[in-house]
Design an enzyme around this catalytic site. Structure first.
Site, short mmCIF file in Angstrom:
data_model
loop_
_atom_site.label_atom_id
_atom_site.label_comp_id
_atom_site.label_asym_id
_atom_site.label_seq_id
_atom_site.Cartn_x
_atom_site.Cartn_y
_atom_site.Cartn_z
CB SER A 295 -0.95 -0.05 1.21
OG SER A 295 -1.95 0.93 1.11
CG ASP A 352 -6.17 -3.30 -3.91
OD1 ASP A 352 -6.94 -2.44 -3.43
OD2 ASP A 352 -4.99 -3.46 -3.53
CG HIS A 418 -5.57 -2.47 -0.01
ND1 HIS A 418 -4.69 -2.28 -1.06
CD2 HIS A 418 -5.08 -1.70 1.02
CE1 HIS A 418 -3.74 -1.42 -0.71
NE2 HIS A 418 -3.96 -1.06 0.55
#
Length: 447
Positions: A295, A352, A418
């Site tokens: 991320s 995602d 995610h």
């Protein structure tokens, strides 16, 4: 090591009027908590006999199932039982040839390396204090000497050498003083640097490896930095006229750059100091720098890789292995990364949404030559559009997966798609674009 085999004895009766049929024997084995299954096709006897066909000796089965250089019970995509030594081709696995021929089907050695680096990111999450009510919120929960062991990597062969902190550059309003302290946490622990020290692991890898691991977004100000999605120029970066004829020059997302460069002693300063020290200590031997993150950590990893290659003229091979990362920079920034030899492998889940932000992308990289989807526009309009602070470019090589291919993911939602553990689960299960998920995948999600 415990090994058990349970062959199924085939029938020995042959009906003369029927054509000869091969006898199929199933062999199941369990090694190191891993289950596998082999199918041996044995020729049927030409005449009926009271004796069963001769089966291979158990040690033959074991040689089929085990290999000291492969995960037990696993075979290469080509079906060969002869493993490929990682150490002999380590530069190839680090992206020297942009992972050509290794992603589809996914090479077993590369799969294991991706999962291994993913575990370093997992340990960064495990070590971070997420509790806003804790007096140590935003710091590392473990001392440096035991961090890897206590965060799930007791036998990694690496030694942690440096803790890393990121600082937000957002100017806080005065009223924030009345808010809870966790809302105003500007500097927080974001990851670490570790170096491989184990001789056997160095031999297996073919070089000494330095890993830099970054966790994803955690604090309130980090979330706010993520929202600063406009592109900004790299400090001291080259002009655009030298790169692809663009006047915009290399640009990256404002919030990510702020977290990397803000503070009296910034994250950038920490990374540079530690890499300089490690190059001084190990620069005369085969060395690699692998930067991994999830991320926000994936974006920071890309910036750190660019910075290392820019700062150290004789830098070793620098590779980024990122999970679920957002877009980082524009096309000119991508060209700059490629020119300096930085290798980026992006693990992307098609489901995602974080990998689809920020900004927009006006290109299709499926072909060797970049093809602009806005090609119907006049060239001068295209150039103006590309120079806006919202037009990004996909960076590096992509390993594209999908949550929909996993039989263990019953529903598709933003949060699950995610999560880092979802990414590692999908990497473990992926075989190829024609066989997206294997039944023998080890990482089953527990919820």
């Amino acid at each position: 090591m415990r090994f058990s085999l349970s062959p199924v004895r085939p029938h020995s009766v042959v009906v003369p009027s029927l054509p000869k049929q091969d006898v199929v024997s199933y062999i199941s084995g369990t090694t190191s908590n891993r289950q596998c299954r082999c199918v041996l096709t044995l020729p049927s006897p030409s005449v009926s006999t009271s004796r069963p066909p001769v089966l291979p000796k158990p040690e033959t089965w074991e040689s089929l199932l085990l290999n000291h250089d492969q995960i037990p019970g696993e075979f290469s995509p080509t079906g060969s039982s002869i493993p490929v030594k990682l150490g002999r081709r380590w530069m190839e696995y680090q992206g020297l040839q942009n992972w050509d021929g290794l992603l589809d089907p996914l090479d077993d050695n590369l799969r294991r390396e991706i999962l291994r680096y993913g575990q370093f990111v997992e340990s960064a999450y495990q070590a971070f204090d997420f509790d806003p009510s804790s007096p140590t919120y935003g710091t590392c929960r473990f001392p440096r000497s035991t961090l890897l062991e206590r965060s799930g990597l007791p036998n990694s062969g690496y030694r942690l050498t440096k803790n890393l902190r990121a600082t937000s550059g957002i100017n806080l309003p005065r009223w924030i003083e009345k808010a809870p302290s966790w809302m105003a946490t500007q500097s927080s622990w974001i990851g670490y640097v570790a170096v491989c020290q184990d001789k056997e692991e160095i031999s297996r890898l073919g070089r000494r490896d330095v890993v830099i691991s970054f966790r994803g977004t955690a604090t309130c100000l980090e979330w706010l930095e993520n929202l600063r999605a406009t592109l900004t120029h790299l400090p001291n970066g080259p002009t655009g006229a030298n790169l692809n004829g663009s006047n915009s020059g290399p640009m990256v997302e404002s919030g990510f750059l702020s977290l990397y460069t803000s503070g009296v002693h910034s994250l950038r300063d920490m990374v540079r100091e530690e890499i300089a020290r490690l190059l001084q200590s190990y620069g005369d031997e085969p060395l690699s720098v692998t930067i991994t993150g999830h991320s926000l950590g994936a974006a920071i990893a890309t910036l750190a890789a660019y910075d290392i290659k820019t700062t150290f003229k004789r830098a070793p091979m620098v590779t980024v292995i990122s999970f679920g990362g957002p877009r980082v920079g524009n096309r000119c920034f991508r060209k700059l990364l490629e020119k300096q030899g930085t290798k980026v492998l992006r693990i992307v889940n098609s489901d995602d949404v974080i990998t689809k932000v920020p900004g927009v992308v006006l290109e299709n990289r499926e072909q060797d030559n970049v093809k602009m989807t806005a090609s119907i526009m006049p060239s001068w309009i295209q150039r103006r559009v590309e120079e806006t602070p919202w037009v990004y470019a996909e960076i590096g090589k992509e390993l594209r997966l999908s949550s929909r291919d996993s039989p263990h993911l019953s529903s598709i939602n933003v949060a699950t798609c995610h999560e880092l553990k979802t990414y590692l689960h999908l990497v473990d299960g992926f075989v190829s674009s024609t066989c997206p998920f294997r039944e023998t995948a080890r990482r089953v999600l527990h919820r």
